[in-house]
Motif scaffolding. Structure first.
Motif, PDB file in Angstrom:
ATOM      1  N   PRO A 112       0.815  -1.232   0.000  1.00  0.00           N
ATOM      2  CA  PRO A 112       0.000   0.000   0.000  1.00  0.00           C
ATOM      3  C   PRO A 112       0.841   1.272   0.000  1.00  0.00           C
ATOM      4  O   PRO A 112       0.389   2.321  -0.467  1.00  0.00           O
ATOM      5  CB  PRO A 112      -0.812  -0.122   1.298  1.00  0.00           C
ATOM      6  CG  PRO A 112      -0.905  -1.587   1.545  1.00  0.00           C
ATOM      7  CD  PRO A 112       0.394  -2.158   1.066  1.00  0.00           C
ATOM      8  N   GLU A 113       2.071   1.189   0.523  1.00  0.00           N
ATOM      9  CA  GLU A 113       2.946   2.366   0.544  1.00  0.00           C
ATOM     10  C   GLU A 113       3.682   2.558  -0.771  1.00  0.00           C
ATOM     11  O   GLU A 113       4.399   3.538  -0.955  1.00  0.00           O
ATOM     12  CB  GLU A 113       3.974   2.238   1.680  1.00  0.00           C
ATOM     13  CG  GLU A 113       3.392   2.263   3.086  1.00  0.00           C
ATOM     14  CD  GLU A 113       2.748   0.940   3.464  1.00  0.00           C
ATOM     15  OE1 GLU A 113       3.109  -0.094   2.837  1.00  0.00           O
ATOM     16  OE2 GLU A 113       1.888   0.932   4.365  1.00  0.00           O
ATOM     17  N   GLY A 114       3.540   1.612  -1.720  1.00  0.00           N
ATOM     18  CA  GLY A 114       4.182   1.730  -3.022  1.00  0.00           C
ATOM     19  C   GLY A 114       5.515   1.013  -3.128  1.00  0.00           C
ATOM     20  O   GLY A 114       6.214   1.154  -4.141  1.00  0.00           O
ATOM     21  N   THR A 115       5.889   0.226  -2.115  1.00  0.00           N
ATOM     22  CA  THR A 115       7.146  -0.522  -2.160  1.00  0.00           C
ATOM     23  C   THR A 115       7.003  -1.726  -3.083  1.00  0.00           C
ATOM     24  O   THR A 115       6.009  -2.457  -3.023  1.00  0.00           O
ATOM     25  CB  THR A 115       7.543  -1.001  -0.753  1.00  0.00           C
ATOM     26  OG1 THR A 115       7.622   0.126   0.120  1.00  0.00           O
ATOM     27  CG2 THR A 115       8.893  -1.707  -0.785  1.00  0.00           C
ATOM     28  N   VAL A 116       7.988  -1.930  -3.940  1.00  0.00           N
ATOM     29  CA  VAL A 116       7.984  -3.073  -4.855  1.00  0.00           C
ATOM     30  C   VAL A 116       8.568  -4.291  -4.145  1.00  0.00           C
ATOM     31  O   VAL A 116       9.651  -4.214  -3.570  1.00  0.00           O
ATOM     32  CB  VAL A 116       8.796  -2.781  -6.128  1.00  0.00           C
ATOM     33  CG1 VAL A 116       8.779  -3.984  -7.056  1.00  0.00           C
ATOM     34  CG2 VAL A 116       8.250  -1.559  -6.830  1.00  0.00           C
ATOM     35  N   ILE A 117       7.850  -5.404  -4.191  1.00  0.00           N
ATOM     36  CA  ILE A 117       8.331  -6.649  -3.589  1.00  0.00           C
ATOM     37  C   ILE A 117       8.553  -7.674  -4.702  1.00  0.00           C
ATOM     38  O   ILE A 117       7.598  -8.087  -5.365  1.00  0.00           O
ATOM     39  CB  ILE A 117       7.327  -7.220  -2.576  1.00  0.00           C
ATOM     40  CG1 ILE A 117       6.931  -6.170  -1.541  1.00  0.00           C
ATOM     41  CG2 ILE A 117       7.914  -8.454  -1.888  1.00  0.00           C
ATOM     42  CD1 ILE A 117       5.879  -6.656  -0.568  1.00  0.00           C
ATOM     43  N   PRO A 118       9.795  -8.101  -4.949  1.00  0.00           N
ATOM     44  CA  PRO A 118      10.024  -9.197  -5.905  1.00  0.00           C
ATOM     45  C   PRO A 118       9.571 -10.505  -5.279  1.00  0.00           C
ATOM     46  O   PRO A 118       9.950 -10.828  -4.153  1.00  0.00           O
ATOM     47  CB  PRO A 118      11.539  -9.165  -6.110  1.00  0.00           C
ATOM     48  CG  PRO A 118      12.080  -8.556  -4.863  1.00  0.00           C
ATOM     49  CD  PRO A 118      11.040  -7.596  -4.351  1.00  0.00           C
ATOM     50  N   VAL A 119       8.744 -11.257  -5.976  1.00  0.00           N
ATOM     51  CA  VAL A 119       8.165 -12.472  -5.401  1.00  0.00           C
ATOM     52  C   VAL A 119       8.355 -13.658  -6.343  1.00  0.00           C
ATOM     53  O   VAL A 119       8.431 -13.507  -7.563  1.00  0.00           O
ATOM     54  CB  VAL A 119       6.658 -12.294  -5.100  1.00  0.00           C
ATOM     55  CG1 VAL A 119       6.435 -11.226  -4.042  1.00  0.00           C
ATOM     56  CG2 VAL A 119       5.875 -11.964  -6.373  1.00  0.00           C
ATOM     57  N   SER A 120       8.430 -14.841  -5.735  1.00  0.00           N
ATOM     58  CA  SER A 120       8.366 -16.101  -6.467  1.00  0.00           C
ATOM     59  C   SER A 120       6.938 -16.621  -6.363  1.00  0.00           C
ATOM     60  O   SER A 120       6.364 -16.673  -5.274  1.00  0.00           O
ATOM     61  CB  SER A 120       9.342 -17.120  -5.884  1.00  0.00           C
ATOM     62  OG  SER A 120      10.675 -16.703  -6.072  1.00  0.00           O
ATOM     63  N   VAL A 121       6.372 -16.997  -7.495  1.00  0.00           N
ATOM     64  CA  VAL A 121       5.000 -17.491  -7.549  1.00  0.00           C
ATOM     65  C   VAL A 121       5.025 -19.018  -7.498  1.00  0.00           C
ATOM     66  O   VAL A 121       5.672 -19.672  -8.320  1.00  0.00           O
ATOM     67  CB  VAL A 121       4.291 -17.016  -8.825  1.00  0.00           C
ATOM     68  CG1 VAL A 121       2.833 -17.483  -8.828  1.00  0.00           C
ATOM     69  CG2 VAL A 121       4.368 -15.501  -8.949  1.00  0.00           C
ATOM     70  N   ILE A 122       4.330 -19.583  -6.512  1.00  0.00           N
ATOM     71  CA  ILE A 122       4.302 -21.039  -6.336  1.00  0.00           C
ATOM     72  C   ILE A 122       2.869 -21.516  -6.430  1.00  0.00           C
ATOM     73  O   ILE A 122       1.999 -21.088  -5.659  1.00  0.00           O
ATOM     74  CB  ILE A 122       4.898 -21.441  -4.971  1.00  0.00           C
ATOM     75  CG1 ILE A 122       6.314 -20.879  -4.824  1.00  0.00           C
ATOM     76  CG2 ILE A 122       4.909 -22.950  -4.819  1.00  0.00           C
ATOM     77  CD1 ILE A 122       6.908 -21.101  -3.448  1.00  0.00           C
ATOM     78  N   SER A 123       2.612 -22.400  -7.396  1.00  0.00           N
ATOM     79  CA  SER A 123       1.291 -22.995  -7.543  1.00  0.00           C
ATOM     80  C   SER A 123       1.184 -24.192  -6.606  1.00  0.00           C
ATOM     81  O   SER A 123       2.057 -25.066  -6.596  1.00  0.00           O
ATOM     82  CB  SER A 123       1.066 -23.441  -8.991  1.00  0.00           C
ATOM     83  OG  SER A 123      -0.151 -24.141  -9.123  1.00  0.00           O
TER      84      SER A 123
END
Length: 220
Positions: A18-29
Protein backbone atom coordinates in the motif's frame (compact mmCIF):
# COMPACT_ATOMS: atom_id res chain seq x y z
CA UNK A 1 7.65 -28.88 11.74
CA UNK A 2 4.07 -27.71 12.18
CA UNK A 3 2.95 -27.55 8.56
CA UNK A 4 4.25 -28.15 5.03
CA UNK A 5 3.02 -28.43 1.45
CA UNK A 6 4.26 -29.32 -2.02
CA UNK A 7 4.07 -26.89 -4.92
CA UNK A 8 5.32 -26.01 -8.39
CA UNK A 9 7.47 -23.00 -9.19
CA UNK A 10 5.67 -20.83 -11.73
CA UNK A 11 8.25 -18.04 -12.00
CA UNK A 12 8.99 -14.60 -10.60
CA UNK A 13 6.89 -11.46 -10.53
CA UNK A 14 6.42 -8.39 -8.37
CA UNK A 15 3.70 -6.84 -6.23
CA UNK A 16 3.30 -3.49 -4.53
CA UNK A 17 2.59 -2.69 -0.88
CA UNK A 18 0.00 0.00 0.00
CA UNK A 19 2.95 2.37 0.54
CA UNK A 20 4.18 1.73 -3.02
CA UNK A 21 7.15 -0.52 -2.16
CA UNK A 22 7.98 -3.07 -4.86
CA UNK A 23 8.33 -6.65 -3.59
CA UNK A 24 10.02 -9.20 -5.90
CA UNK A 25 8.16 -12.47 -5.40
CA UNK A 26 8.37 -16.10 -6.47
CA UNK A 27 5.00 -17.49 -7.55
CA UNK A 28 4.30 -21.04 -6.34
CA UNK A 29 1.29 -22.99 -7.54
CA UNK A 30 -0.02 -25.29 -4.82
CA UNK A 31 -2.78 -27.58 -6.01
CA UNK A 32 -4.15 -29.41 -2.97
CA UNK A 33 -1.90 -32.16 -1.60
CA UNK A 34 -3.75 -35.36 -0.69
CA UNK A 35 -2.87 -37.41 2.39
CA UNK A 36 -2.28 -41.01 1.23
CA UNK A 37 -0.84 -42.55 4.41
CA UNK A 38 -0.60 -41.88 8.14
CA UNK A 39 2.51 -43.20 9.91
CA UNK A 40 2.53 -43.65 13.69
CA UNK A 41 5.11 -44.47 16.35
CA UNK A 42 3.31 -47.70 17.23
CA UNK A 43 3.32 -49.07 13.70
CA UNK A 44 6.21 -47.33 11.90
CA UNK A 45 8.45 -46.01 14.67
CA UNK A 46 7.72 -42.33 14.03
CA UNK A 47 4.85 -39.94 13.33
CA UNK A 48 4.46 -38.63 9.80
CA UNK A 49 2.02 -38.12 6.97
CA UNK A 50 2.67 -39.05 3.36
CA UNK A 51 1.16 -36.62 0.85
CA UNK A 52 0.77 -36.82 -2.93
CA UNK A 53 0.78 -33.99 -5.43
CA UNK A 54 0.33 -33.47 -9.18
CA UNK A 55 -2.00 -35.36 -11.54
CA UNK A 56 -0.61 -38.22 -13.62
CA UNK A 57 -1.97 -41.14 -15.62
CA UNK A 58 -1.96 -44.47 -13.81
CA UNK A 59 -0.05 -46.09 -16.68
CA UNK A 60 2.97 -43.91 -15.90
CA UNK A 61 3.31 -45.09 -12.29
CA UNK A 62 5.22 -48.13 -11.09
CA UNK A 63 3.32 -50.94 -9.37
CA UNK A 64 4.30 -50.13 -5.74
CA UNK A 65 3.17 -46.50 -6.01
CA UNK A 66 0.03 -47.40 -7.92
CA UNK A 67 -0.78 -50.04 -5.33
CA UNK A 68 -0.57 -47.47 -2.55
CA UNK A 69 -3.09 -45.21 -4.27
CA UNK A 70 -5.45 -48.12 -4.91
CA UNK A 71 -5.15 -49.20 -1.28
CA UNK A 72 -6.07 -45.68 -0.18
CA UNK A 73 -8.79 -45.48 -2.88
CA UNK A 74 -7.33 -42.23 -4.23
CA UNK A 75 -6.51 -40.93 -7.69
CA UNK A 76 -2.94 -41.39 -8.88
CA UNK A 77 -0.48 -38.53 -8.27
CA UNK A 78 2.95 -37.73 -9.69
CA UNK A 79 4.88 -36.93 -6.48
CA UNK A 80 4.82 -38.34 -2.96
CA UNK A 81 6.66 -37.07 0.11
CA UNK A 82 6.62 -37.60 3.87
CA UNK A 83 6.30 -34.78 6.38
CA UNK A 84 7.16 -35.38 10.04
CA UNK A 85 4.72 -33.02 11.70
CA UNK A 86 4.44 -32.19 15.39
CA UNK A 87 0.75 -33.17 15.41
CA UNK A 88 -0.73 -35.66 12.94
CA UNK A 89 -3.94 -36.32 14.88
CA UNK A 90 -5.86 -33.80 12.78
CA UNK A 91 -5.16 -35.66 9.52
CA UNK A 92 -6.69 -38.75 7.98
CA UNK A 93 -6.27 -40.51 4.63
CA UNK A 94 -7.96 -38.56 1.84
CA UNK A 95 -7.66 -35.14 3.48
CA UNK A 96 -6.49 -32.24 1.31
CA UNK A 97 -3.80 -29.82 2.40
CA UNK A 98 -4.34 -26.45 0.72
CA UNK A 99 -2.32 -23.26 0.46
CA UNK A 100 -4.37 -21.79 3.30
CA UNK A 101 -2.25 -23.70 5.86
CA UNK A 102 0.06 -20.68 5.47
CA UNK A 103 -0.84 -17.02 5.77
CA UNK A 104 0.67 -13.64 4.96
CA UNK A 105 3.60 -12.88 7.23
CA UNK A 106 4.66 -16.50 7.83
CA UNK A 107 8.34 -17.31 7.41
CA UNK A 108 9.14 -20.51 5.53
CA UNK A 109 11.98 -22.60 4.12
CA UNK A 110 11.65 -23.52 0.43
CA UNK A 111 13.52 -26.54 -0.95
CA UNK A 112 13.97 -27.62 -4.56
CA UNK A 113 16.44 -29.04 -7.05
CA UNK A 114 18.60 -26.27 -8.52
CA UNK A 115 19.03 -25.78 -12.26
CA UNK A 116 21.55 -28.19 -13.79
CA UNK A 117 24.51 -26.48 -15.51
CA UNK A 118 26.20 -29.63 -16.83
CA UNK A 119 29.96 -30.17 -16.67
CA UNK A 120 31.58 -26.86 -15.72
CA UNK A 121 35.18 -25.74 -15.30
CA UNK A 122 36.60 -24.40 -12.03
CA UNK A 123 36.19 -20.74 -13.03
CA UNK A 124 32.45 -21.04 -13.59
CA UNK A 125 31.86 -23.64 -10.87
CA UNK A 126 34.00 -22.20 -8.05
CA UNK A 127 34.66 -18.62 -9.20
CA UNK A 128 38.42 -19.20 -9.54
CA UNK A 129 40.62 -16.46 -11.01
CA UNK A 130 41.64 -16.59 -14.67
CA UNK A 131 45.18 -17.55 -15.51
CA UNK A 132 47.61 -15.18 -17.27
CA UNK A 133 46.03 -13.73 -20.40
CA UNK A 134 49.29 -13.45 -22.36
CA UNK A 135 49.81 -15.53 -25.51
CA UNK A 136 52.70 -17.41 -23.97
CA UNK A 137 50.69 -18.77 -21.04
CA UNK A 138 48.66 -21.43 -22.78
CA UNK A 139 46.78 -22.07 -19.53
CA UNK A 140 43.98 -19.55 -19.12
CA UNK A 141 41.02 -21.36 -17.53
CA UNK A 142 42.65 -24.37 -15.85
CA UNK A 143 42.30 -25.44 -12.24
CA UNK A 144 45.85 -24.39 -11.30
CA UNK A 145 48.14 -26.07 -8.78
CA UNK A 146 46.67 -28.97 -6.78
CA UNK A 147 49.56 -29.01 -4.25
CA UNK A 148 50.23 -32.68 -4.93
CA UNK A 149 54.05 -32.59 -4.94
CA UNK A 150 56.28 -35.06 -3.06
CA UNK A 151 54.42 -34.07 0.08
CA UNK A 152 51.63 -35.17 0.34
CA UNK A 153 52.12 -36.88 -3.02
CA UNK A 154 48.39 -37.02 -3.75
CA UNK A 155 45.39 -34.80 -4.31
CA UNK A 156 43.17 -34.42 -1.26
CA UNK A 157 39.53 -35.42 -1.40
CA UNK A 158 36.98 -32.63 -1.94
CA UNK A 159 39.51 -30.46 -3.79
CA UNK A 160 37.62 -27.90 -5.85
CA UNK A 161 37.92 -28.95 -9.50
CA UNK A 162 35.87 -29.11 -12.68
CA UNK A 163 32.75 -31.26 -12.55
CA UNK A 164 28.97 -31.41 -12.50
CA UNK A 165 27.45 -28.07 -11.52
CA UNK A 166 23.92 -27.57 -10.22
CA UNK A 167 21.11 -30.16 -10.09
CA UNK A 168 21.42 -30.37 -6.28
CA UNK A 169 18.84 -30.10 -3.55
CA UNK A 170 18.94 -26.51 -2.27
CA UNK A 171 17.03 -24.90 0.60
CA UNK A 172 16.51 -21.15 0.95
CA UNK A 173 15.65 -20.27 4.53
CA UNK A 174 13.52 -17.62 6.23
CA UNK A 175 11.55 -16.37 3.23
CA UNK A 176 8.46 -14.32 4.00
CA UNK A 177 5.06 -15.14 2.52
CA UNK A 178 3.59 -11.89 1.23
CA UNK A 179 0.32 -13.22 -0.20
CA UNK A 180 -1.81 -16.38 -0.24
CA UNK A 181 -4.46 -16.59 -2.97
CA UNK A 182 -6.92 -19.36 -2.09
CA UNK A 183 -8.96 -18.95 -5.29
CA UNK A 184 -5.94 -19.55 -7.54
CA UNK A 185 -4.11 -21.92 -5.14
CA UNK A 186 -1.05 -19.68 -5.26
CA UNK A 187 1.51 -18.63 -2.66
CA UNK A 188 3.71 -15.57 -3.24
CA UNK A 189 7.06 -15.71 -1.45
CA UNK A 190 9.37 -12.70 -1.25
CA UNK A 191 12.68 -13.35 -3.01
CA UNK A 192 14.00 -16.15 -5.19
CA UNK A 193 13.60 -19.89 -4.69
CA UNK A 194 15.65 -22.76 -6.17
CA UNK A 195 14.86 -24.67 -9.33
CA UNK A 196 13.55 -24.02 -12.84
CA UNK A 197 10.02 -23.12 -13.84
CA UNK A 198 7.61 -26.05 -13.31
CA UNK A 199 10.07 -27.49 -10.78
CA UNK A 200 8.78 -29.21 -7.65
CA UNK A 201 9.36 -27.32 -4.38
CA UNK A 202 8.66 -28.05 -0.72
CA UNK A 203 7.37 -25.24 1.50
CA UNK A 204 7.66 -25.76 5.25
CA UNK A 205 7.95 -23.80 8.47
CA UNK A 206 11.24 -22.02 8.92
CA UNK A 207 13.62 -23.87 11.26
CA UNK A 208 15.27 -20.60 12.24
CA UNK A 209 13.71 -18.11 14.61
CA UNK A 210 11.53 -15.78 12.57
CA UNK A 211 12.16 -12.02 12.71
CA UNK A 212 10.01 -10.06 15.09
CA UNK A 213 8.16 -8.20 12.35
CA UNK A 214 7.52 -8.26 8.63
CA UNK A 215 10.14 -6.80 6.33
CA UNK A 216 7.54 -5.51 3.88
CA UNK A 217 4.39 -4.65 5.80
CA UNK A 218 4.56 -2.02 8.53
CA UNK A 219 1.40 -3.23 10.29
CA UNK A 220 2.52 -6.86 10.59
Amino acid sequence: MKKAILGTKVGMSQIFTPEGTVIPVSVISTDPCVVVQIKTVEKDGYNAIKVAYGDIKEAKLNKPDLGQFKKSKLDAKRHMKEFRLDDISQYKVGDEIKCTVFKQGDFVDVSGVSKGKGFAGPIKRWNFHLGPAAHGSGYHRGVGSLSGSATPGRVFKNTKMAGQMGAKNVTVQNLEIVKVDENKNVILVAGGIPGPKKGLVVIKDSVKKAPGKSRWFANK
